[in-house]
Write a protein that holds these residues in place. Structure first.
Motif, PDB file in Angstrom:
ATOM      1  N   THR A  88       0.773  -1.215  -0.011  1.00 13.88           N
ATOM      2  CA  THR A  88       0.037   0.108   0.151  1.00 13.88           C
ATOM      3  C   THR A  88       1.073   1.313   0.005  1.00 13.88           C
ATOM      4  OG1 THR A  88      -1.675  -1.148   1.213  1.00 13.88           O
ATOM      5  CG2 THR A  88      -1.910   1.433   1.225  1.00 13.88           C
ATOM      6  N   PHE A  89       0.340   2.348  -0.706  1.00  5.64           N
ATOM      7  CA  PHE A  89       1.218   3.374  -0.867  1.00  5.64           C
ATOM      8  C   PHE A  89       0.972   4.154   0.693  1.00  5.64           C
ATOM      9  CE2 PHE A  89       0.717   8.264  -1.075  1.00  5.64           C
ATOM     10  CZ  PHE A  89       1.955   8.366  -1.976  1.00  5.64           C
ATOM     11  N   SER A  91       1.902   7.889   2.459  1.00  7.12           N
ATOM     12  CA  SER A  91       2.198   9.245   2.416  1.00  7.12           C
ATOM     13  C   SER A  91       3.338   9.616   3.326  1.00  7.12           C
ATOM     14  CB  SER A  91       0.872   9.895   2.895  1.00  7.12           C
ATOM     15  OG  SER A  91      -0.108   9.847   1.934  1.00  7.12           O
ATOM     16  N   CYS A  94       6.362   8.392   1.454  1.00  2.00           N
ATOM     17  CA  CYS A  94       6.583   9.492   0.385  1.00  2.00           C
ATOM     18  C   CYS A  94       7.104  10.850   0.918  1.00  2.00           C
ATOM     19  CB  CYS A  94       5.288   9.743  -0.316  1.00  2.00           C
ATOM     20  SG  CYS A  94       5.407  10.485  -1.807  1.00  2.00           S
ATOM     21  N   GLY A 154       1.901  10.132  -5.451  1.00  2.00           N
ATOM     22  CA  GLY A 154       0.330   9.797  -4.897  1.00  2.00           C
ATOM     23  C   GLY A 154      -0.211   8.957  -6.177  1.00  2.00           C
ATOM     24  N   SER A 155      -0.393   9.958  -7.225  1.00  2.00           N
ATOM     25  CA  SER A 155      -1.104   9.359  -8.491  1.00  2.00           C
ATOM     26  C   SER A 155      -0.496   8.078  -9.025  1.00  2.00           C
ATOM     27  CB  SER A 155      -1.618  10.448  -9.555  1.00  2.00           C
ATOM     28  OG  SER A 155      -0.220  10.726  -9.956  1.00  2.00           O
ATOM     29  N   GLN A 157       1.175   6.134  -7.440  1.00  5.49           N
ATOM     30  CA  GLN A 157       1.606   5.047  -6.193  1.00  5.49           C
ATOM     31  C   GLN A 157       2.907   4.554  -6.046  1.00  5.49           C
ATOM     32  OE1 GLN A 157      -1.436   3.281  -4.177  1.00  5.49           O
ATOM     33  NE2 GLN A 157      -1.575   5.566  -4.802  1.00  5.49           N
ATOM     34  N   CYS A 158       3.819   5.612  -5.883  1.00  8.39           N
ATOM     35  CA  CYS A 158       5.403   5.551  -5.784  1.00  8.39           C
ATOM     36  C   CYS A 158       5.705   6.285  -4.603  1.00  8.39           C
ATOM     37  CB  CYS A 158       6.041   6.151  -6.938  1.00  8.39           C
ATOM     38  SG  CYS A 158       5.807   5.307  -8.615  1.00  8.39           S
ATOM     39  N   ASP A 159       6.339   5.509  -3.282  1.00  6.71           N
ATOM     40  CA  ASP A 159       6.555   6.403  -2.345  1.00  6.71           C
ATOM     41  C   ASP A 159       8.048   5.936  -1.966  1.00  6.71           C
ATOM     42  OD1 ASP A 159       6.510   3.665  -1.584  1.00  6.71           O
ATOM     43  OD2 ASP A 159       4.508   3.822  -0.331  1.00  6.71           O
ATOM     44  N   ARG A 163      10.074   1.619  -6.148  1.00  8.53           N
ATOM     45  CA  ARG A 163       8.954   1.749  -6.908  1.00  8.53           C
ATOM     46  C   ARG A 163       8.685   2.610  -7.977  1.00  8.53           C
ATOM     47  NH1 ARG A 163       3.457   1.593  -2.899  1.00  8.53           N
ATOM     48  NH2 ARG A 163       4.239  -0.539  -2.034  1.00  8.53           N
ATOM     49  N   SER A 167       8.245   2.019 -12.417  1.00  9.02           N
ATOM     50  CA  SER A 167       7.502   2.558 -13.115  1.00  9.02           C
ATOM     51  C   SER A 167       7.719   3.246 -14.208  1.00  9.02           C
ATOM     52  CB  SER A 167       6.607   3.484 -12.163  1.00  9.02           C
ATOM     53  OG  SER A 167       5.873   2.955 -11.083  1.00  9.02           O
TER      54      SER A 167
END
Length: 280
Positions: A88-89, A91, A94, A154-155, A157-159, A163, A167
């Motif tokens: 799960t992403f 925050s 991130c 966040g859009s 989904q990279c923290d 990751r 992508s």
């Protein structure tokens, strides 16, 4: 001899009656006497004759299987949240990732950007960095603000660095979609220009055109030569957008170019220059 025969004949009925009585007594003990001489269903007889079923005692193997099943269930119960947490992403992660490059500021500047590009294995001038900036909706070249970072990552989904590296192929593939490419192309003009200028200086324009069209438009090297020898010092947004349309719709021999069309003067002059060059 006649006496023995008479006795046998006399005893036979008695013996038969005794046997019948004995059988009847046995059937009575088994609660089957009501079926004698009656046309009852065999199933009813059998259901009463069968003794009650005893519960099977679990064997040692059954105990081991049940114990293992309970242990597996407990293991899965504790394992699943851990896997989901990793997938799960976050925050928080991130945000921590952002400050690795921003330091004490709320913006990733040129130095942080250089380290960021090094960590994800991408050169700063690579087109994938432009796509990433578009995804973050970054407003200034070479800078990512905290809000842009959190919203864009966040859009995606990279923290984490890992990751984002995973992508990169997706970001490159976005350029293959004509609609997305057009949006990125238009975005690039405002992203690259100085914010106090309405136009893009020529050198920056040539670099950005090479980044976006250099590998897909066969006439770009010739167009780039034209710009170098031209009188133009800047490219405005209308000219910028029409160059993309020109590259998509005009044949390589320029045979379908309409000089009376609504093309900007810049492209009229390019076509004239190119034809003269071909003739000489």
């Amino acid at each position: 001899m006649h006496s023995d025969a008479a006795n046998f004949q006399l005893n036979s009925p008695l013996t038969t009656l005794a046997s019948i009585h004995k059988i009847h007594h046995t059937l009575h003990r088994l609660n089957l006497t009501e079926d004698i001489g009656q046309d009852s269903h065999p199933s009813a007889c059998c259901s009463r004759a069968m003794p009650p079923r005893k519960k099977r005692r679990p064997s040692a193997g059954d105990d081991m299987s049940a114990k293992k099943s309970r242990q597996d269930s407990v293991f899965r119960k504790h394992e699943t949240p851990q896997i989901r947490e990793e997938e799960t992403f976050s925050s928080k992660r991130c945000l921590e990732w952002f400050y690795e490059y921003a330091g004490c500021d709320d913006v990733v500047g040129p130095e942080g950007m250089e380290k960021f590009c090094e960590d994800i294995g991408v050169e700063p001038e690579n087109v994938v960095m432009l796509v990433l900036a578009w995804k973050l909706d970054a407003q200034s070249m070479g800078y990512f603000t905290l809000q842009e970072w959190l919203r864009g990552m966040g859009s995606l989904q990279c923290d984490s660095t890992e990751r984002l590296r995973n992508s990169l192929d997706y970001l490159r593939s976005v350029l293959n979609d004509s609609t997305s490419f057009k949006l990125i192309y238009r975005y690039a003009f405002d992203f690259a220009r100085e914010k106090d200028q309405r136009s893009l200086d020529l050198n920056t324009a040539k670099c950005m055109l090479g980044l976006l069209l250099g590998k897909t438009w066969s006439l770009f090297p010739v167009f780039n030569q034209f710009l170098e020898q031209s009188k133009y010092k800047v490219i405005n947004k209308d000219q910028w957008c029409n160059v993309l349309e020109f590259s998509r719709t005009i044949n390589l021999d320029l045979s379908n170019y309409d000089e009376d069309g609504a093309w900007p003067v810049l492209l009229d002059e390019f076509v004239e220059w190119y034809k003269e060059r071909q003739m000489s």
